[in-house]
Each structure stands twice: as C-alpha cells, then as structure tokens.
Design a protein around this motif. Structure first.
Motif, PDB file in Angstrom:
ATOM      1  N   VAL A 169       1.617  12.041 -10.042  1.00  0.00           N
ATOM      2  CA  VAL A 169       1.035  13.271  -9.891  1.00  0.00           C
ATOM      3  C   VAL A 169       1.971  14.331  -9.962  1.00  0.00           C
ATOM      4  O   VAL A 169       1.664  15.471 -10.727  1.00  0.00           O
ATOM      5  CB  VAL A 169      -0.248  13.467  -8.525  1.00  0.00           C
ATOM      6  CG1 VAL A 169      -0.726  14.870  -8.639  1.00  0.00           C
ATOM      7  CG2 VAL A 169      -1.254  12.486  -8.658  1.00  0.00           C
ATOM      8  N   ALA A 170       2.958  14.451  -9.310  1.00  0.00           N
ATOM      9  CA  ALA A 170       4.024  15.291  -9.263  1.00  0.00           C
ATOM     10  C   ALA A 170       4.459  15.487 -10.535  1.00  0.00           C
ATOM     11  O   ALA A 170       4.970  16.625 -11.282  1.00  0.00           O
ATOM     12  CB  ALA A 170       4.996  14.968  -8.102  1.00  0.00           C
ATOM     13  N   VAL A 171       4.874  14.449 -11.291  1.00  0.00           N
ATOM     14  CA  VAL A 171       5.383  14.556 -12.625  1.00  0.00           C
ATOM     15  C   VAL A 171       4.623  15.128 -13.880  1.00  0.00           C
ATOM     16  O   VAL A 171       4.812  15.868 -14.520  1.00  0.00           O
ATOM     17  CB  VAL A 171       5.829  12.869 -13.142  1.00  0.00           C
ATOM     18  CG1 VAL A 171       6.273  13.030 -14.688  1.00  0.00           C
ATOM     19  CG2 VAL A 171       6.980  12.448 -12.192  1.00  0.00           C
ATOM     20  N   VAL A 172       3.297  14.506 -13.642  1.00  0.00           N
ATOM     21  CA  VAL A 172       2.183  15.192 -14.461  1.00  0.00           C
ATOM     22  C   VAL A 172       2.194  16.715 -14.333  1.00  0.00           C
ATOM     23  O   VAL A 172       2.124  17.467 -15.233  1.00  0.00           O
ATOM     24  CB  VAL A 172       0.978  14.545 -14.376  1.00  0.00           C
ATOM     25  CG1 VAL A 172      -0.266  15.111 -14.893  1.00  0.00           C
ATOM     26  CG2 VAL A 172       0.978  13.235 -14.805  1.00  0.00           C
ATOM     27  N   LEU A 173       2.218  16.877 -12.897  1.00  0.00           N
ATOM     28  CA  LEU A 173       1.801  18.632 -12.651  1.00  0.00           C
ATOM     29  C   LEU A 173       2.952  19.360 -13.240  1.00  0.00           C
ATOM     30  O   LEU A 173       2.768  20.583 -13.505  1.00  0.00           O
ATOM     31  CB  LEU A 173       1.599  18.844 -11.392  1.00  0.00           C
ATOM     32  CG  LEU A 173      -0.064  18.190 -10.838  1.00  0.00           C
ATOM     33  CD1 LEU A 173      -0.003  18.498  -9.202  1.00  0.00           C
ATOM     34  CD2 LEU A 173      -0.765  18.950 -11.401  1.00  0.00           C
ATOM     35  N   THR A 174       4.325  18.868 -13.146  1.00  0.00           N
ATOM     36  CA  THR A 174       5.397  19.653 -13.543  1.00  0.00           C
ATOM     37  C   THR A 174       5.728  19.588 -14.916  1.00  0.00           C
ATOM     38  O   THR A 174       6.681  20.228 -15.701  1.00  0.00           O
ATOM     39  CB  THR A 174       6.631  19.154 -12.689  1.00  0.00           C
ATOM     40  OG1 THR A 174       7.108  17.807 -12.893  1.00  0.00           O
ATOM     41  CG2 THR A 174       6.503  19.550 -11.428  1.00  0.00           C
ATOM     42  N   ALA A 225       0.801  -1.000   0.139  1.00  0.00           N
ATOM     43  CA  ALA A 225      -0.107   0.044  -0.105  1.00  0.00           C
ATOM     44  C   ALA A 225       0.721   1.055   0.147  1.00  0.00           C
ATOM     45  O   ALA A 225       0.514   2.221  -0.759  1.00  0.00           O
ATOM     46  CB  ALA A 225      -1.161  -0.018   1.227  1.00  0.00           C
ATOM     47  N   ILE A 226       1.891   1.350   0.619  1.00  0.00           N
ATOM     48  CA  ILE A 226       2.789   2.358   0.743  1.00  0.00           C
ATOM     49  C   ILE A 226       3.514   2.754  -0.465  1.00  0.00           C
ATOM     50  O   ILE A 226       3.615   3.858  -1.092  1.00  0.00           O
ATOM     51  CB  ILE A 226       3.624   2.114   1.940  1.00  0.00           C
ATOM     52  CG1 ILE A 226       3.125   2.503   3.347  1.00  0.00           C
ATOM     53  CG2 ILE A 226       4.978   3.241   1.850  1.00  0.00           C
ATOM     54  CD1 ILE A 226       3.840   2.028   4.187  1.00  0.00           C
ATOM     55  N   VAL A 227       3.876   1.649  -1.201  1.00  0.00           N
ATOM     56  CA  VAL A 227       4.445   1.681  -2.378  1.00  0.00           C
ATOM     57  C   VAL A 227       3.594   2.285  -3.639  1.00  0.00           C
ATOM     58  O   VAL A 227       3.787   3.206  -4.233  1.00  0.00           O
ATOM     59  CB  VAL A 227       4.847   0.339  -3.009  1.00  0.00           C
ATOM     60  CG1 VAL A 227       5.460   0.169  -4.533  1.00  0.00           C
ATOM     61  CG2 VAL A 227       6.155  -0.008  -2.138  1.00  0.00           C
ATOM     62  N   ALA A 228       2.254   1.835  -3.546  1.00  0.00           N
ATOM     63  CA  ALA A 228       1.167   2.594  -4.381  1.00  0.00           C
ATOM     64  C   ALA A 228       0.929   3.854  -4.009  1.00  0.00           C
ATOM     65  O   ALA A 228       0.899   4.653  -4.976  1.00  0.00           O
ATOM     66  CB  ALA A 228      -0.085   1.809  -4.133  1.00  0.00           C
ATOM     67  N   VAL A 229       0.760   4.401  -2.824  1.00  0.00           N
ATOM     68  CA  VAL A 229       0.763   5.932  -2.394  1.00  0.00           C
ATOM     69  C   VAL A 229       1.867   6.454  -2.933  1.00  0.00           C
ATOM     70  O   VAL A 229       1.719   7.670  -3.607  1.00  0.00           O
ATOM     71  CB  VAL A 229       0.476   5.776  -0.853  1.00  0.00           C
ATOM     72  CG1 VAL A 229       0.884   7.516  -0.650  1.00  0.00           C
ATOM     73  CG2 VAL A 229      -0.691   5.093  -0.472  1.00  0.00           C
ATOM     74  N   VAL A 230       3.250   6.191  -2.587  1.00  0.00           N
ATOM     75  CA  VAL A 230       4.455   6.933  -3.135  1.00  0.00           C
ATOM     76  C   VAL A 230       4.384   6.822  -4.741  1.00  0.00           C
ATOM     77  O   VAL A 230       4.490   7.811  -5.366  1.00  0.00           O
ATOM     78  CB  VAL A 230       5.746   6.043  -2.738  1.00  0.00           C
ATOM     79  CG1 VAL A 230       6.814   6.528  -3.402  1.00  0.00           C
ATOM     80  CG2 VAL A 230       5.712   6.355  -1.097  1.00  0.00           C
ATOM     81  N   THR A 231       3.869   5.717  -5.485  1.00  0.00           N
ATOM     82  CA  THR A 231       3.699   5.724  -6.958  1.00  0.00           C
ATOM     83  C   THR A 231       2.756   6.621  -7.373  1.00  0.00           C
ATOM     84  O   THR A 231       2.985   7.697  -8.165  1.00  0.00           O
ATOM     85  CB  THR A 231       3.304   4.443  -7.593  1.00  0.00           C
ATOM     86  OG1 THR A 231       4.388   3.650  -7.024  1.00  0.00           O
ATOM     87  CG2 THR A 231       3.308   4.216  -8.787  1.00  0.00           C
ATOM     88  N   ALA A 232       1.796   6.974  -6.676  1.00  0.00           N
ATOM     89  CA  ALA A 232       0.712   7.782  -7.101  1.00  0.00           C
ATOM     90  C   ALA A 232       0.992   9.221  -6.919  1.00  0.00           C
ATOM     91  O   ALA A 232       0.822  10.207  -7.686  1.00  0.00           O
ATOM     92  CB  ALA A 232      -0.811   7.611  -6.244  1.00  0.00           C
ATOM     93  N   ILE A 233       1.672   9.449  -5.861  1.00  0.00           N
ATOM     94  CA  ILE A 233       2.259  10.812  -5.426  1.00  0.00           C
ATOM     95  C   ILE A 233       3.209  11.235  -6.498  1.00  0.00           C
ATOM     96  O   ILE A 233       3.179  12.287  -7.013  1.00  0.00           O
ATOM     97  CB  ILE A 233       2.806  11.177  -3.757  1.00  0.00           C
ATOM     98  CG1 ILE A 233       1.423  10.929  -2.909  1.00  0.00           C
ATOM     99  CG2 ILE A 233       3.716  12.243  -3.633  1.00  0.00           C
ATOM    100  CD1 ILE A 233       2.015  10.663  -1.537  1.00  0.00           C
ATOM    101  N   THR A 234       4.231  10.310  -6.769  1.00  0.00           N
ATOM    102  CA  THR A 234       5.237  10.835  -7.797  1.00  0.00           C
ATOM    103  C   THR A 234       4.690  10.946  -9.138  1.00  0.00           C
ATOM    104  O   THR A 234       5.071  11.876  -9.606  1.00  0.00           O
ATOM    105  CB  THR A 234       6.288   9.635  -7.537  1.00  0.00           C
ATOM    106  OG1 THR A 234       6.807   9.371  -6.541  1.00  0.00           O
ATOM    107  CG2 THR A 234       7.378   9.859  -8.521  1.00  0.00           C
TER     108      THR A 234
END
Length: 147
Positions: free
Chosen positions: A49-54, A38-47
């Motif tokens: 989204v950050a890549v898309v936004l930038t 679950a933590i890996v999935a959350v870190v993947t999602a946050i990363t």
C-alpha cells in the motif's frame, strides 16, 4: 532489453532466498509459525500500500477488476502458501535444499504453463531443450537432496 528482465528475475530469486531466511528467523523468534506467516502478510500488505500510494498510480476502476479471471485473485493465497512453506520446511531442509526444491518446482511448473499457454501466458512449446533443462533441474535437486 531482455537482459534487464533477466536481471530483475535474478534479483527476485535472490530476494526469495533471503525471504526464506528472514521468515524462518521470525518463526524461530516467535516460536509460532502461523503468527510469523500472518505478520509477514501484514508487513507485505502495508509495504504494498505504501508503494502504491507513493507511486502516483491511479486506482483502477472496479469494472476493470471485475474482468480479471478467477485465477488472477489467487496470488495472495499462493503467497501465503509460500510463506508457510518457508516457516515450516526451510528450517528442516536448510536454505539450499529448500530453495532448490522451490526453484525446481517453479521451473517445471513454468514449462508446463508455457507449453499449454495457461494462466494467460503466451504459448512457448516445450521442445527437447526445455524438457532437458527441466530434467536437469530435477537431477540437480536430487543431487542436492542426496549429498
């Protein structure tokens, strides 16, 4: 130009091996495989989204997303399956056997997807060279598993 894409694929393969070790280390530290996944999935999602936004990439239209075939939405579920495989199987098999199993399954499955043109891939018929390559992957996996 194809060499660039081969380099990208090789880099992804190396990252996959490191990801297996990273996920395994998190699972060992937490002693909770499902929480590690679950933590890996959350870190993947946050990363992601950050890549898309930038990146400056525009948000696709909802109508475009609605045209995707049903299997196009399975990537996240399949990714979770891979992460669970790393936290459960990699520690028991070791990095070499785990990755040999993953890569062999990827190659054989990829050959089938290409041969039949499934999931949107162009058809690339499995001739003797491809079939022999797949069989050699299975033979290599067997050697790694035995020795």
């Amino acid at each position: 130009m194809q060499i660039v894409f081969i380099f990208i694929a090789l880099s992804a393969g190396m990252a996959s091996a490191f990801q297996s070790g990273s996920n395994q280390s998190l699972q060992k530290a937490l002693d909770a495989p499902l929480w590690a996944a679950a933590i890996v999935a959350v870190v993947t999602a946050i990363t992601s989204v950050a890549v898309v936004l930038t990146s400056g990439e525009r948000l696709p239209a909802a109508s475009a997303a609605a045209t995707a075939p049903w299997w196009a939405w399975a990537g996240g579920l399949l990714g979770v399956g891979f992460v669970l495989g790393t936290v459960y199987a990699a520690p028991k098999l070791g990095a070499g056997l785990f990755m040999a199993s993953v890569v062999t399954a990827e190659v054989v499955t990829g050959l089938l997807l290409d041969h039949f043109g499934l999931l949107g891939f162009d058809v690339h018929r499995a001739g003797w060279g491809r079939i022999t390559g797949g069989a050699l992957m299975i033979a290599g996996l067997s050697l790694i598993a035995i020795f």
